[in-house]
Design a protein around this motif. Structure first.
Motif, PDB file in Angstrom:
ATOM      1  N   ASN A 199      47.818  36.982  27.910  1.00 46.96           N
ATOM      2  CA  ASN A 199      48.541  35.874  27.300  1.00 46.96           C
ATOM      3  C   ASN A 199      49.095  34.892  28.324  1.00 46.96           C
ATOM      4  OD1 ASN A 199      48.574  36.224  24.290  1.00 46.96           O
ATOM      5  ND2 ASN A 199      49.217  38.264  24.919  1.00 46.96           N
ATOM      6  N   THR A 200      49.217  35.289  29.573  1.00 49.28           N
ATOM      7  CA  THR A 200      49.559  34.300  30.596  1.00 49.28           C
ATOM      8  C   THR A 200      48.483  33.225  30.643  1.00 49.28           C
ATOM      9  OG1 THR A 200      50.768  35.921  31.912  1.00 49.28           O
ATOM     10  CG2 THR A 200      50.001  33.940  33.063  1.00 49.28           C
ATOM     11  N   SER A 201      47.236  33.638  30.501  1.00 56.36           N
ATOM     12  CA  SER A 201      46.137  32.687  30.438  1.00 56.36           C
ATOM     13  C   SER A 201      46.114  31.961  29.098  1.00 56.36           C
ATOM     14  CB  SER A 201      44.806  33.410  30.664  1.00 56.36           C
ATOM     15  OG  SER A 201      43.712  32.543  30.519  1.00 56.36           O
ATOM     16  N   ASP A 202      46.167  32.701  27.995  1.00 54.85           N
ATOM     17  CA  ASP A 202      46.003  32.100  26.672  1.00 54.85           C
ATOM     18  C   ASP A 202      47.197  31.252  26.252  1.00 54.85           C
ATOM     19  OD1 ASP A 202      43.542  33.259  26.396  1.00 54.85           O
ATOM     20  OD2 ASP A 202      44.217  34.913  25.128  1.00 54.85           O
ATOM     21  N   ALA A 203      48.398  31.708  26.564  1.00 52.77           N
ATOM     22  CA  ALA A 203      49.591  31.044  26.045  1.00 52.77           C
ATOM     23  C   ALA A 203      50.197  30.032  27.004  1.00 52.77           C
ATOM     24  CB  ALA A 203      50.661  32.088  25.689  1.00 52.77           C
ATOM     25  N   VAL A 204      49.743  30.018  28.261  1.00 56.17           N
ATOM     26  CA  VAL A 204      50.367  29.112  29.232  1.00 56.17           C
ATOM     27  C   VAL A 204      49.316  28.353  30.042  1.00 56.17           C
ATOM     28  CG1 VAL A 204      52.004  28.889  31.133  1.00 56.17           C
ATOM     29  CG2 VAL A 204      52.352  30.676  29.424  1.00 56.17           C
ATOM     30  N   VAL A 205      48.587  29.057  30.872  1.00 57.69           N
ATOM     31  CA  VAL A 205      47.735  28.386  31.864  1.00 57.69           C
ATOM     32  C   VAL A 205      46.616  27.599  31.195  1.00 57.69           C
ATOM     33  CG1 VAL A 205      46.269  28.698  33.887  1.00 57.69           C
ATOM     34  CG2 VAL A 205      48.308  30.134  33.590  1.00 57.69           C
ATOM     35  N   GLY A 206      45.956  28.201  30.203  1.00 58.85           N
ATOM     36  CA  GLY A 206      44.889  27.479  29.515  1.00 58.85           C
ATOM     37  C   GLY A 206      45.375  26.196  28.884  1.00 58.85           C
ATOM     38  N   LEU A 249      34.027  29.484  20.594  1.00 58.05           N
ATOM     39  CA  LEU A 249      34.708  28.310  21.136  1.00 58.05           C
ATOM     40  C   LEU A 249      35.924  28.712  21.950  1.00 58.05           C
ATOM     41  CD1 LEU A 249      34.879  25.251  21.337  1.00 58.05           C
ATOM     42  CD2 LEU A 249      36.171  25.227  19.183  1.00 58.05           C
ATOM     43  N   ASP A 250      36.617  29.756  21.526  1.00 54.98           N
ATOM     44  CA  ASP A 250      37.759  30.240  22.297  1.00 54.98           C
ATOM     45  C   ASP A 250      37.311  30.767  23.653  1.00 54.98           C
ATOM     46  OD1 ASP A 250      40.694  31.042  22.365  1.00 54.98           O
ATOM     47  OD2 ASP A 250      39.743  32.986  22.676  1.00 54.98           O
ATOM     48  N   ASP A 251      36.157  31.434  23.700  1.00 55.56           N
ATOM     49  CA  ASP A 251      35.634  31.885  24.986  1.00 55.56           C
ATOM     50  C   ASP A 251      35.388  30.703  25.922  1.00 55.56           C
ATOM     51  OD1 ASP A 251      35.664  34.543  24.224  1.00 55.56           O
ATOM     52  OD2 ASP A 251      33.538  34.605  23.670  1.00 55.56           O
ATOM     53  N   VAL A 252      34.804  29.637  25.379  1.00 55.38           N
ATOM     54  CA  VAL A 252      34.506  28.454  26.195  1.00 55.38           C
ATOM     55  C   VAL A 252      35.799  27.777  26.636  1.00 55.38           C
ATOM     56  CG1 VAL A 252      33.450  26.157  26.180  1.00 55.38           C
ATOM     57  CG2 VAL A 252      32.250  28.094  25.139  1.00 55.38           C
ATOM     58  N   ALA A 253      36.723  27.564  25.685  1.00 54.89           N
ATOM     59  CA  ALA A 253      37.969  26.869  26.015  1.00 54.89           C
ATOM     60  C   ALA A 253      38.826  27.678  26.986  1.00 54.89           C
ATOM     61  CB  ALA A 253      38.758  26.589  24.733  1.00 54.89           C
ATOM     62  N   GLY A 254      38.761  29.005  26.890  1.00 58.29           N
ATOM     63  CA  GLY A 254      39.582  29.838  27.753  1.00 58.29           C
ATOM     64  C   GLY A 254      39.016  30.076  29.135  1.00 58.29           C
ATOM     65  N   GLY A 272      40.971  28.312  32.222  1.00 61.81           N
ATOM     66  CA  GLY A 272      42.322  28.840  32.371  1.00 61.81           C
ATOM     67  C   GLY A 272      42.335  30.270  32.861  1.00 61.81           C
ATOM     68  N   ALA A 273      41.372  31.069  32.397  1.00 60.33           N
ATOM     69  CA  ALA A 273      41.303  32.465  32.841  1.00 60.33           C
ATOM     70  C   ALA A 273      41.004  32.537  34.331  1.00 60.33           C
ATOM     71  CB  ALA A 273      40.249  33.219  32.041  1.00 60.33           C
ATOM     72  N   VAL A 324      38.755  38.898  33.465  1.00 61.70           N
ATOM     73  CA  VAL A 324      39.164  38.261  34.721  1.00 61.70           C
ATOM     74  C   VAL A 324      40.656  38.417  34.949  1.00 61.70           C
ATOM     75  CG1 VAL A 324      39.394  36.042  35.900  1.00 61.70           C
ATOM     76  CG2 VAL A 324      37.256  36.623  34.738  1.00 61.70           C
ATOM     77  N   VAL A 325      41.461  38.077  33.939  1.00 62.17           N
ATOM     78  CA  VAL A 325      42.904  38.089  34.152  1.00 62.17           C
ATOM     79  C   VAL A 325      43.449  39.506  34.221  1.00 62.17           C
ATOM     80  CG1 VAL A 325      43.276  35.791  33.210  1.00 62.17           C
ATOM     81  CG2 VAL A 325      43.328  37.731  31.666  1.00 62.17           C
ATOM     82  N   GLU A 326      42.913  40.424  33.410  1.00 68.99           N
ATOM     83  CA  GLU A 326      43.411  41.793  33.458  1.00 68.99           C
ATOM     84  C   GLU A 326      43.026  42.473  34.764  1.00 68.99           C
ATOM     85  OE1 GLU A 326      42.631  44.157  30.010  1.00 68.99           O
ATOM     86  OE2 GLU A 326      43.182  42.550  28.631  1.00 68.99           O
ATOM     87  N   ALA A 327      41.803  42.240  35.241  1.00 69.40           N
ATOM     88  CA  ALA A 327      41.391  42.854  36.506  1.00 69.40           C
ATOM     89  C   ALA A 327      42.198  42.305  37.667  1.00 69.40           C
ATOM     90  CB  ALA A 327      39.901  42.612  36.737  1.00 69.40           C
ATOM     91  N   SER A 328      42.421  40.993  37.697  1.00 74.62           N
ATOM     92  CA  SER A 328      43.185  40.413  38.807  1.00 74.62           C
ATOM     93  C   SER A 328      44.645  40.863  38.760  1.00 74.62           C
ATOM     94  CB  SER A 328      43.088  38.882  38.786  1.00 74.62           C
ATOM     95  OG  SER A 328      43.571  38.353  37.572  1.00 74.62           O
TER      96      SER A 328
END
Length: 318
Positions: free
Chosen positions: A155-162, A205-210, A213-214, A249-253
């Motif tokens: 959610n750091t990616s989905d709710a903020v960075v993206g 589309l969510d995969d593409v848009a995210g 940001g991810a 990507v985000v969970e592994a990092s």
């Protein structure tokens, strides 16, 4: 010269507006009532009731109508204030505050972490569905903590960075469109019998848009997490094994940056998923890692704002 001045004004509007919106999120969090995202969800639900068929084409129309409508509202609002820099900053600030959710994310995570620290696993189980969709009943304290850390990462990616990335690309329409796409994915993008076909377009589309940001979230976790080599190693080795091209990507990092193992067996609404372990060299997640993940998320938010503002400035001067 006039075009250059206009571009410079646009960059200032984005910088000042998003900074103000992030500050409002920090101080206020999400509104308890009347949240614009909730209003969008109700409108999207109404459109779904009109359009639903077990068919990808119908789902694609639903996605276009809802996401396109959100972008159009943003474009009309931006056009209405284009002659007033102060109004444009205020609109950007309000849009940023409406679409980002970093403070609420941290608040929910810390609430569960506090319950776990106090030994109240039942309360933590009760609170977990407010943060993620997995079944909490079979989880012990460390399992709940692992779920929280994974949700904070995603959610750091989905709710903020993206949102900041697409705001940098498209201004207020970009902010609105990204949040609309992300909300649609949460509503219809999962693989239930009802939405396996109808939600296909929203999920793709969510995969593409995210995607951007991810990757930015992952890169900033490498920089801000304190274990850059481990974070890069986990990203390279494990991200591609995750079923989501962005969450992996985000969970592994995050796993590498925090020195913990994420992934493994999960339970969602009656179904069990066996996901790959991320950062197998790390230790098991402990309750104290919830706070560490929340702090890392906050650092990434600040850095992402700087990257997005700097990126717009560089693009304008190219």
């Amino acid at each position: 010269m006039v075009a250059l001045r206009g571009a410079a004004r646009a960059e200032r509007v984005f910088a000042y507006g998003t900074a103000t919106g992030l500050l409002a999120d920090l101080l206020l969090g999400d509104p308890r009532r009347g949240h614009p995202v909730a209003a969008f969800g109700r409108a999207a639900g109404h459109v779904e009731r009109l359009l639903w068929r077990d068919h990808r084409g119908r789902g694609t129309v639903h996605t276009v109508v809802c996401a396109g409508g959100a972008a159009a509202v943003g474009a009309l609002a931006a056009r209405a204030v284009r002659r007033s820099p102060a109004a444009a900053v205020a609109l950007t600030a309000a849009a940023t505050w409406a679409v980002v959710g970093g403070t609420s994310l941290g608040r929910e995570a810390r609430g569960i972490g506090s319950a776990l620290e106090a030994g109240d696993v039942e309360l933590a189980r009760e609170l977990l569905p407010r943060l993620c969709g997995r079944d909490p009943q079979g989880l012990d304290a460390d399992g709940i903590a692992r779920g929280v850390v994974e949700s904070v990462a995603e959610n750091t990616s989905d709710a903020v960075v993206g949102a900041l990335v697409w705001g940098a690309v498209g201004g207020v329409p970009g902010l609105f469109a990204f949040r609309a796409v992300n909300t649609l994915d949460a509503m219809v993008g999962h693989k239930s019998p009802r939405y396996r076909r109808f939600g296909w377009a929203s999920a793709r589309l969510d995969d593409v848009a995210g995607w951007p940001g991810a990757r930015l979230t992952g890169a900033l976790a490498v920089l801000a997490g304190g274990r850059p080599r481990a974070a890069v190693r986990a990203w390279r080795a494990d991200a591609g094994r995750h079923p989501s091209p962005n969450a992996g990507v985000v969970e592994a990092s995050f796993a590498g940056a925090l020195g913990v193992r994420l992934g493994g067996t999960l339970a969602y609404a009656g179904r069990v998923e066996h996901r790959p372990v991320l950062n197998a060299a790390g230790r098991a997640v402990r309750v104290g890692d919830v706070e560490r993940a929340a702090r890392l998320s906050r650092r990434i938010t600040a850095l992402a704002w700087g990257v997005c503002v700097g990126g717009r400035l560089l693009w304008a001067r190219r």
